[in-house]
Design a protein around this motif. Structure first.
Motif, PDB file in Angstrom:
ATOM      1  N   THR A 225       6.968   1.616  -3.696  1.00 17.90           N
ATOM      2  CA  THR A 225       6.117   0.465  -4.011  1.00 17.90           C
ATOM      3  C   THR A 225       6.128   0.217  -5.515  1.00 17.90           C
ATOM      4  OG1 THR A 225       4.663   0.962  -2.139  1.00 17.90           O
ATOM      5  CG2 THR A 225       3.791  -0.496  -3.837  1.00 17.90           C
ATOM      6  N   THR A 226       6.299  -1.045  -5.884  1.00 23.65           N
ATOM      7  CA  THR A 226       6.225  -1.435  -7.285  1.00 23.65           C
ATOM      8  C   THR A 226       4.864  -2.047  -7.575  1.00 23.65           C
ATOM      9  OG1 THR A 226       8.606  -1.863  -7.377  1.00 23.65           O
ATOM     10  CG2 THR A 226       7.263  -2.814  -9.122  1.00 23.65           C
ATOM     11  N   LEU A 227       4.218  -1.568  -8.624  1.00 23.13           N
ATOM     12  CA  LEU A 227       2.971  -2.157  -9.090  1.00 23.13           C
ATOM     13  C   LEU A 227       3.300  -3.125 -10.220  1.00 23.13           C
ATOM     14  CD1 LEU A 227       0.619   0.981  -9.273  1.00 23.13           C
ATOM     15  CD2 LEU A 227       1.262  -0.391  -7.290  1.00 23.13           C
ATOM     16  N   PHE A 228       3.068  -4.404  -9.982  1.00 23.30           N
ATOM     17  CA  PHE A 228       3.262  -5.429 -11.014  1.00 23.30           C
ATOM     18  C   PHE A 228       1.927  -5.581 -11.729  1.00 23.30           C
ATOM     19  CE2 PHE A 228       6.452  -6.069  -7.863  1.00 23.30           C
ATOM     20  CZ  PHE A 228       7.574  -6.530  -8.536  1.00 23.30           C
ATOM     21  N   ARG A 229       1.899  -5.204 -13.006  1.00 24.67           N
ATOM     22  CA  ARG A 229       0.614  -5.053 -13.679  1.00 24.67           C
ATOM     23  C   ARG A 229       0.482  -5.944 -14.910  1.00 24.67           C
ATOM     24  NH1 ARG A 229      -0.009   0.870 -15.392  1.00 24.67           N
ATOM     25  NH2 ARG A 229      -2.200   0.271 -15.528  1.00 24.67           N
ATOM     26  N   LEU A 230      -0.766  -6.197 -15.276  1.00 19.13           N
ATOM     27  CA  LEU A 230      -1.129  -6.712 -16.589  1.00 19.13           C
ATOM     28  C   LEU A 230      -2.039  -5.688 -17.236  1.00 19.13           C
ATOM     29  CD1 LEU A 230      -1.973 -10.496 -15.958  1.00 19.13           C
ATOM     30  CD2 LEU A 230       0.054  -9.564 -17.082  1.00 19.13           C
TER      31      LEU A 230
ATOM     32  N   LEU B 240      -4.751  -6.496 -14.280  1.00 17.87           N
ATOM     33  CA  LEU B 240      -4.350  -6.920 -12.939  1.00 17.87           C
ATOM     34  C   LEU B 240      -3.318  -5.946 -12.396  1.00 17.87           C
ATOM     35  CD1 LEU B 240      -4.169  -9.322 -10.758  1.00 17.87           C
ATOM     36  CD2 LEU B 240      -2.163 -10.038 -12.058  1.00 17.87           C
ATOM     37  N   THR B 241      -3.417  -5.650 -11.104  1.00 18.51           N
ATOM     38  CA  THR B 241      -2.386  -4.881 -10.417  1.00 18.51           C
ATOM     39  C   THR B 241      -2.051  -5.594  -9.117  1.00 18.51           C
ATOM     40  OG1 THR B 241      -3.096  -2.761 -11.349  1.00 18.51           O
ATOM     41  CG2 THR B 241      -1.783  -2.687  -9.329  1.00 18.51           C
ATOM     42  N   ILE B 242      -0.770  -5.870  -8.913  1.00 15.96           N
ATOM     43  CA  ILE B 242      -0.285  -6.506  -7.687  1.00 15.96           C
ATOM     44  C   ILE B 242       0.592  -5.498  -6.970  1.00 15.96           C
ATOM     45  CG2 ILE B 242       1.001  -8.432  -6.701  1.00 15.96           C
ATOM     46  CD1 ILE B 242       0.481  -9.971  -9.300  1.00 15.96           C
ATOM     47  N   LEU B 243       0.265  -5.206  -5.723  1.00 14.60           N
ATOM     48  CA  LEU B 243       1.073  -4.296  -4.925  1.00 14.60           C
ATOM     49  C   LEU B 243       2.209  -5.071  -4.281  1.00 14.60           C
ATOM     50  CD1 LEU B 243      -1.736  -2.283  -3.069  1.00 14.60           C
ATOM     51  CD2 LEU B 243      -0.770  -1.876  -5.335  1.00 14.60           C
ATOM     52  N   GLY B 244       3.457  -4.699  -4.607  1.00 15.13           N
ATOM     53  CA  GLY B 244       4.606  -5.252  -3.907  1.00 15.13           C
ATOM     54  C   GLY B 244       4.598  -4.672  -2.509  1.00 15.13           C
ATOM     55  N   ASN B 245       4.088  -5.442  -1.545  1.00 19.68           N
ATOM     56  CA  ASN B 245       3.558  -4.875  -0.322  1.00 19.68           C
ATOM     57  C   ASN B 245       4.195  -5.461   0.918  1.00 19.68           C
ATOM     58  OD1 ASN B 245       1.772  -3.183   1.018  1.00 19.68           O
ATOM     59  ND2 ASN B 245      -0.004  -3.885  -0.134  1.00 19.68           N
ATOM     60  N   THR B 246       3.793  -4.951   2.073  1.00 13.01           N
ATOM     61  CA  THR B 246       4.239  -5.501   3.353  1.00 13.01           C
ATOM     62  C   THR B 246       3.252  -6.519   3.886  1.00 13.01           C
ATOM     63  OG1 THR B 246       3.134  -3.692   4.539  1.00 13.01           O
ATOM     64  CG2 THR B 246       5.462  -3.387   3.972  1.00 13.01           C
ATOM     65  N   ARG B 247       2.176  -6.752   3.153  1.00 11.67           N
ATOM     66  CA  ARG B 247       1.145  -7.680   3.602  1.00 11.67           C
ATOM     67  C   ARG B 247       0.454  -8.290   2.386  1.00 11.67           C
ATOM     68  NH1 ARG B 247      -0.233  -2.391   4.444  1.00 11.67           N
ATOM     69  NH2 ARG B 247       0.659  -2.494   6.535  1.00 11.67           N
ATOM     70  N   ASP B 248      -0.339  -9.346   2.627  1.00 17.24           N
ATOM     71  CA  ASP B 248      -0.981 -10.059   1.533  1.00 17.24           C
ATOM     72  C   ASP B 248      -2.424  -9.617   1.302  1.00 17.24           C
ATOM     73  OD1 ASP B 248       1.194 -11.548   0.758  1.00 17.24           O
ATOM     74  OD2 ASP B 248       0.745 -13.218   2.068  1.00 17.24           O
ATOM     75  N   HIS B 249      -2.672  -8.330   1.392  1.00 18.97           N
ATOM     76  CA  HIS B 249      -3.951  -7.811   0.926  1.00 18.97           C
ATOM     77  C   HIS B 249      -3.689  -6.427   0.325  1.00 18.97           C
ATOM     78  CE1 HIS B 249      -3.729  -6.024   4.980  1.00 18.97           C
ATOM     79  NE2 HIS B 249      -4.467  -5.048   4.505  1.00 18.97           N
ATOM     80  N   ALA B 250      -4.590  -5.997  -0.524  1.00 16.84           N
ATOM     81  CA  ALA B 250      -4.340  -4.799  -1.323  1.00 16.84           C
ATOM     82  C   ALA B 250      -4.641  -3.534  -0.527  1.00 16.84           C
ATOM     83  CB  ALA B 250      -5.175  -4.839  -2.600  1.00 16.84           C
ATOM     84  N   GLU B 251      -3.627  -3.053   0.181  1.00 19.77           N
ATOM     85  CA  GLU B 251      -3.680  -1.757   0.835  1.00 19.77           C
ATOM     86  C   GLU B 251      -2.331  -1.090   0.600  1.00 19.77           C
ATOM     87  OE1 GLU B 251      -5.718  -1.065   4.737  1.00 19.77           O
ATOM     88  OE2 GLU B 251      -3.652  -0.638   5.390  1.00 19.77           O
TER      89      GLU B 251
END
Length: 482
Positions: free
Chosen positions: A394-399, A376-387
């Motif tokens: 940007t921090t990537l919160f990963r599994l 899993l990769t979660i983008l610590g982002n400005t929006r709730d979709h993966a762009e």
């Protein structure tokens, strides 16, 4: 003269004090309120929390805008700690009589019936034991009578009462309870008042990772989702966009690059319900040559033939789609918004998410862990979709193989913005793909988003190396418009 306590005995008493403190923290979700409930100073409660974190080797609570949020480990301890604290209170207050036993005797005494009138309760300040209000023990007994075989309306009422009856009596739902509650709603068996009550109480208190994991399981069951890791897809890419977002969907071009690299990519999402552009993602997918699918089976066939598919939520799960549409009636984000990103309908082995709220980043990863996610990769982002947002850190919160790890990607220097004279947003979005328009900002967004996807898939752990691969995919893309 009393003998001094042995070190071992002192340690036992200290552990009991820690468990009482943990129970108070789980009930109150606040250090100061927990301290007040057991007669301690906040500084003393903070020290006890520090000792608990050391003993359990876990943070136990994370700070959010709604107060302290328990970690999955703390949630797993809640019921056992509450039982210990309740038994301690009962033993120390034994001279007041057994309230639960008294309530049970009254229940079966035969004197229950209908009076001539309903006398209102005494008007006094709020109390846990007002006349006409059941004691916590009696209330718990009443809820316990509603078992898994009860009517759906009763079971849902039990869930609402479990989480919404106030301090000292409420608790979060277990994963099974949350799954059952949402399954009732998705089956169309819930009263609309119950739906609003459940969502409002959860939003106000803040849902736990365990509750949202239960919601995800109910959603997966409702849509007939494939078990994660055993499906036809390599990468799950949720794209639930706010209609307030007016930028072009550059992430769709990035998904095309990942599919061109030989990975099977499934996108699912929606773009609001009341906007005139509510079909924006379907229009974009059709323009990009991405098959738009109305079912799991159709997406399976599209992945086999084209390597990429888009599932609109309105087709994939109409009841979920309508539930998310309650936003316009309540003006608040429902707990379902966090769950929908993790449904992984095609059972992909890896997922790429975007999360804007900082307090939800670790929560999303905790939910994924409860669901058994490995990649899993979660983008610590400005929006709730993966762009990806390349021009901010940007921090990537990963599994990675089920283990949590973070990767910080530095911000890039932003080039000057390009003029888009004479073209609509959609036309310009297509022109960047075909090469009719050159836009370094947009191209960098596409390349870095594709790189994040490649990292999530395990292509490499080096983000710069992933960017080089993505640049090669961009340079060799088929520029033909769909």
């Amino acid at each position: 003269m009393d003998r001094p306590l042995s070190n071992e005995r002192q340690t036992d008493l200290g552990k009991l004090r820690l468990l009482v403190a943990l129970d108070a923290l789980l009930r109150e979700n606040s250090v100061s309120r927990a301290a007040a409930s057991v007669g301690l100073q906040p500084s003393a409660m903070s020290r006890l929390l520090g000792q608990l974190r050391k003993d359990y080797d876990d943070p136990l609570f994370l700070r959010t805008g709604h107060g302290l949020r328990p970690t999955p480990l703390a949630e797993s301890l809640r019921l056992r700690v509450r039982a210990l604290a309740a038994e301690t209170e009962a033993l120390l207050g034994a001279h007041h009589g057994d309230v639960a036993a008294t309530a049970e005797q009254a229940r079966h005494s035969g004197w229950r019936g209908q009076g001539l009138s309903n006398t209102p309760p005494l008007a006094v300040r709020p109390s846990r034991l007002l006349e006409g209000e059941p004691a916590p023990e009696d209330f718990a007994l009443k809820l316990a009578e509603i078992d898994g075989n009860a009517a759906p309306e009763k079971r849902l009422a039990r869930c609402i009462a479990t989480i919404g009856t106030g301090a000292g009596r409420s608790r979060p739902l277990s994963e099974d309870e949350a799954e059952d509650a949402l399954a009732i709603i998705l089956a169309g068996e819930a009263d609309p008042v119950q739906i609003g009550a459940l969502m409002t109480v959860l939003h106000y208190r803040g849902p736990t990772a365990v509750e949202i994991a239960g919601f995800v399981r109910a959603m997966r069951r409702y849509i007939g989702g494939i078990e994660p890791g055993s499906g036809a897809a390599d990468l799950d890419w949720p794209c639930y966009l706010s209609p307030k977002l007016k930028t072009a969907p550059w992430f769709l071009h990035a998904a095309r690059l990942v599919a061109a690299a030989g990975y099977r990519v499934v996108l699912h999402g929606n773009y609001g319900q009341d906007s005139e552009e509510r079909h924006k993602l379907e229009v974009a997918a059709a323009s990009a040559g991405i098959p738009i699918c109305r079912s799991i089976d159709a997406a399976d066939a599209a992945l086999a033939s084209a390597g990429i598919a888009y599932l609109p939520l309105s087709e994939l799960g109409p009841q979920i789609y309508r539930l998310l549409g309650l936003y316009r009636l309540m003006e608040m984000r429902l707990p379902l918004n966090a769950a929908i990103h993790l449904i992984n309908p095609m059972g992909a082995r890896a997922s790429l998410l975007g999360v804007a709220n900082p307090s939800s980043l670790t929560l999303s990863r905790d939910i994924a862990l409860l669901l058994g996610a490995k990649q899993l990769t979660i983008l610590g982002n400005t929006r709730d979709h993966a762009e990806f947002t390349p021009y901010r850190q940007t921090t990537l919160f990963r599994l990675i193989d089920g283990a949590a790890t973070d990767l910080v990607v530095p911000a890039r220097t932003a080039p000057p913005a390009e003029a888009r004279t004479g073209l609509s947003s959609r036309e310009y979005w297509q022109a960047v793909w075909t090469g009719a328009a050159r836009d370094q900002r947009a191209e960098t967004t596409i390349v870095t988003t594709a790189a994040a996807a490649l990292v999530s898939l395990g292509e490499t752990d080096d983000f710069d190396a992933a960017c080089e691969t993505a640049r090669g995919l961009w340079a060799s893309r088929s520029r033909r418009a769909a």
